[in-house]
Write an enzyme that holds these catalytic residues in place. Structure first.
Site, PDB file in Angstrom:
ATOM      1  CB  SER A 140       3.719  68.648-105.354  1.00  0.00           C
ATOM      2  OG  SER A 140       3.982  69.350-104.149  1.00  0.00           O
ATOM      3  CE1 TYR A 153       3.264  73.479-107.805  1.00  0.00           C
ATOM      4  CE2 TYR A 153       3.433  73.107-105.447  1.00  0.00           C
ATOM      5  CZ  TYR A 153       3.831  72.815-106.725  1.00  0.00           C
ATOM      6  OH  TYR A 153       4.804  71.871-106.942  1.00  0.00           O
TER       7      TYR A 153
END
Length: 255
Positions: A140, A153
Site C-alpha cells: 500500500s 496499518y
C-alpha cells in the site's frame, strides 16, 4: 502472453472479494490456472465457478494465512507454481497512537505481515522449482508514507514493504522475481467498511468528493501487467494512485 506450462499456476490469497477476486479473474483470462484462497469458503467457491463458466481454470481452497500449519499443508499440493499474489490483509481502525487498540494492531500485523511471510516461505520452493517464479506483495502507499490515524496499518504495510525488499536481495540469482504493488485510494465494497467496523457513514467519508478513486479492477490490471512482463523484467515497486490523490494526505475532493 500465455504462461509456460511449468509456471501456469497462480495462487492468490485473500481472493474472496475486492482486489484479490479481480486479480484471479484477470490472471485466469491470461491463461493461468488460478488457485484462489480465503477464509470465506462460499465466496471463493462461487468465484471459482464463475471463472470456470467463463472458460478459465480455477480451484478454491479455504485458507487462513495466519495459520502456519494450514498454510504448510496447503503448500504440499504443489510441486511447482508460477505466481504467488500475497493479497490477504486489511486495515482495522483509525485511532491515534495514544488510544489505538493493541489487539487491532496485532491482528493487522498477523494478517498483512506474518500471513505474507507464511505463504511466501511455504511456496518459495515450488516457485523456484518452476524455473520462472514470481512473488507479488500487495502492499500500500501506507507502506511508503505515514498519516494521522493510520499508525497500526502503516506500521504493518511498512513491514510488508521491507519483507518484499529484503526477499528480493536474498534470492537474487534464483529464477524468482519479487514484485511489490502499492495502491493508494482504492474503493472496494469491503476495505473501508471493515476498517470502521461496519460503520457505513465513516466508510463513505473516506471517498467523499473523490470523483474516481481506483477500483479493484484497476489494481488487478496493474498486477497482471507486472506479472506478465518477460521473465527477465522485474517490476521492483509499482505505486498506483488515482489522479485525485497526490499523497496519502493530499486528496482533491469536489464540493
Amino acid at each position: 502472453m500465455t504462461p509456460a506450462a511449468a509456471s501456469r499456476i497462480a495462487v492468490i490469497t485473500g481472493a474472496s472479494s475486492g482486489i484479490g477476486a479481480a486479480t484471479a479473474r484477470q490472471l485466469a483470462a491470461e491463461g493461468y490456472r488460478v488457485v484462489i484462497t480465503a477464509r470465506r469458503k462460499d465466496r471463493i467457491e462461487a468465484l471459482a465457478e464463475e471463472i470456470s463458466a467463463a472458460g478459465g481454470q480455477a480451484t478454491a481452497y479455504a485458507l487462513d494465512v495466519t495459520d502456519r500449519a494450514a498454510v504448510d499443508e496447503f503448500a504440499t499440493a504443489f510441486r511447482t507454481i508460477g505466481v504467488l499474489v500475497n493479497n490477504a490483509g486489511g486495515a482495522l481502525g483509525a485511532d491515534p497512537i495514544a488510544t489505538g487498540d493493541p489487539a487491532q494492531w496485532r491482528q493487522m500485523y498477523e494478517t498483512n505481515v506474518i500471513g505474507t511471510l507464511n505463504v511466501t516461505q511455504a511456496l518459495l520452493p515450488a516457485l523456484t522449482a518452476s524455473g520462472d517464479g514470481t512473488v507479488v506483495v500487495l502492499s500500500s502507499t501506507a507502506g511508503h508514507g505515514t498519516y494521522e490515524g493510520g499508525g497500526g496499518y502503516v506500521a504493518a504495510k511498512h513491514a510488508e514493504h521491507v519483507l518484499a525488499e529484503t526477499l528480493r536481495l536474498e534470492i537474487v540469482g534464483t529464477p524468482v522475481r519479487v514484485i511489490e504493488v502499492a495502491p493508494g485510494m482504492v474503493k472496494t465494497d469491503e476495505f473501508a467498511l471493515t476498517r470502521f467496523g461496519g460503520d457505513t457513514e465513516k466508510a463513505a467519508k473516506v471517498y467523499a468528493g473523490v470523483a474516481e478513486p481506483l477500483t479493484a479492477e484497476d489494481v488487478a490490471e496493474t498486477i497482471t501487467w507486472a506479472v506478465t512482463r518477460p521473465s527477465h523484467v522485474n517490476i521492483d515497486l509499482l505505486v498506483v494512485r488515482p489522479r485525485a490523490q497526490a499523497s496519502n494526505t493530499k486528496v482533491h475532493r469536489e464540493q
